[in-house]
Enzyme design. Structure first.
Site, PDB file in Angstrom:
ATOM      1  N   SER A 182       0.835  -1.204   0.000  1.00  0.00           N
ATOM      2  CA  SER A 182       0.000   0.000   0.000  1.00  0.00           C
ATOM      3  C   SER A 182       0.864   1.247   0.000  1.00  0.00           C
ATOM      4  O   SER A 182       1.988   1.237   0.536  1.00  0.00           O
ATOM      5  CB  SER A 182      -0.860  -0.004   1.268  1.00  0.00           C
ATOM      6  N   TYR A 229      -1.654   0.064  10.286  1.00  0.00           N
ATOM      7  CA  TYR A 229      -1.955  -0.581   8.995  1.00  0.00           C
ATOM      8  C   TYR A 229      -0.745  -0.494   8.060  1.00  0.00           C
ATOM      9  O   TYR A 229      -0.279  -1.492   7.523  1.00  0.00           O
ATOM     10  CB  TYR A 229      -3.186   0.068   8.351  1.00  0.00           C
ATOM     11  N   LYS A 288       1.912  -3.451   6.548  1.00  0.00           N
ATOM     12  CA  LYS A 288       2.153  -3.645   5.108  1.00  0.00           C
ATOM     13  C   LYS A 288       3.642  -3.593   4.791  1.00  0.00           C
ATOM     14  O   LYS A 288       4.147  -4.355   3.964  1.00  0.00           O
ATOM     15  CB  LYS A 288       1.383  -2.583   4.307  1.00  0.00           C
ATOM     16  N   ASN A 294      -4.931   4.983  -4.333  1.00  0.00           N
ATOM     17  CA  ASN A 294      -6.349   4.981  -3.919  1.00  0.00           C
ATOM     18  C   ASN A 294      -7.215   4.233  -4.924  1.00  0.00           C
ATOM     19  O   ASN A 294      -7.499   4.755  -6.005  1.00  0.00           O
ATOM     20  CB  ASN A 294      -6.832   6.418  -3.726  1.00  0.00           C
TER      21      ASN A 294
END
Ligand code: UFG
Length: 322
Positions: free
Chosen positions: A117, A144, A148, A173
């Protein structure tokens, strides 16, 4: 040539499964169905309803199928939830991945495309208008993003010990739908949140219009989920015949859109006039996050082809479908 797609019943995973099938590869889906839906899995594709945190069950999946490689999407992905429950995110995203990597090693499966991400970058200190490339310093600002990034390191460490080939795709996104049936049904991100507000006759909310951007609202790089799914096939082709490599790739468009521009695109495709309400800034939102996509273009021969209007139109069609 069977690829195991973890999280294949999810919003992004289902798009990836379709593209893999279209590329003439066979697919097995591993999904615990906490957020995934059986209806998203195409006919003829086996579903293993298994949680990655159960090492024995994961091992069983590798015994039951002749697996060529893995596309690993199954993970928790809500930033706010990760701040409230970091232990849950470390368990699901990191312990789960560790079990998966162990099972792969045990069965001589060495190819993995890993869903990473843009959250790994945090709030990069690269200047207001600069693009983020893969050499930009990674400093996640929430659990988060940290899980990742650690996941990338875990997978990368197997390139030495077990000759793995790893492509980490750093999603920007993600929005839109390849088909109405595959749309995002959760209201966690700007596009579905705005569509939901619209259908309830409410005003969408803009979190802050005093950022140092042309219209004062935050700029992000919105990538159509269908383009993103195709990037996975390109990544599979990239690692398929290689050993002992790790590469990370930004998956975006290279073009930034402000919150106001996204809302304008939604108003345009829905033909519904919308009057956004401006609220205070949301904590932890960087003014601008836009990908440099040169590495994916040069090494994966992949680029996005869909526009913000395509994203808005397909998301609206999918939202109406539900
Ligand atoms: N926003 C609003 N109103 C809303 C919802 C969002 O103004 O109702 C704004 C946010 O403040 C932000 C932008 O819209 O400026 C996008 O917000 P999202 O919550 O849709 O997405 P984020 O950029 O915060 O994060 C998303 C994913 C992360 C990922 C990141 C990568 O949720 O997992 O993109 O760029 F890491």
């Amino acid at each position: 040539m069977t690829w195991l797609v973890t999280g294949g019943a999810g919003y992004i995973g289902a798009h990836v499964v379709e593209q893999l099938l279209a590329s003439q590869r066979s697919v097995v889906v591993l999904d615990d169905l906490t957020t995934g839906m059986v209806s998203r899995i195409p006919e003829g594709v086996t579903l293993e309803q298994v949680t990655l945190t159960d090492a024995q069950l994961v091992e069983h999946v590798f015994k039951a199928h002749e697996i060529t490689g893995v596309i690993h999407l199954a993970a928790k992905k809500q930033v706010a939830e990760s701040v409230a429950h970091p232990e849950y995110y470390w368990q699901e995203n990191v312990v789960g991945l560790q079990n998966l990597l162990d099972a792969m090693s045990n069965h001589g499966v060495t190819k993995i495309v890993y869903s990473s991400s843009a959250a790994v970058y945090g709030q990069p200190d690269i200047g207001q208008d600069a693009l983020i490339d893969e050499t930009t310093h990674c400093e996640p600002i929430n659990p988060y993003g940290a899980t990742k990034l650690v996941g990338e390191w875990l997978a990368r460490s197997r390139t030495v010990s077990d000759d793995f080939s790893v492509a980490a795709l750093r999603y920007f996104n993600v929005a839109g739908a390849g088909r109405p049936e595959l749309g995002d049904q959760f209201e966690f991100n700007l596009v579905p949140i705005a569509l939901s507000a619209l259908t309830q006759g409410k005003n969408p909310i803009i979190f802050g219009d005093d950022y140092p951007t042309p219209d004062g609202t935050c700029i992000r790089d919105y990538i159509h989920v269908h383009d993103l799914a195709q990037a996975h096939v390109s990544a599979v082709e990239f690692i398929e015949n290689k050993n002992g490599i790790f590469e990370s790739f930004n998956i975006g468009t290279g073009v930034g859109s402000s919150v106001r521009e996204v809302l304008k695109a939604i108003a345009h495709v829905t033909d519904i006039h919308l009057e956004p309400t401006v609220a205070p800034r949301r904590a932890g939102d960087p003014a601008q996050l836009v990908a440099s996509v040169a590495k994916a273009r040069d090494m994966l021969s992949w680029t996005s082809t869909r526009t913000l209007d395509d994203i808005a139109a397909s998301a609206w069609e999918a939202w109406s479908h539900h």
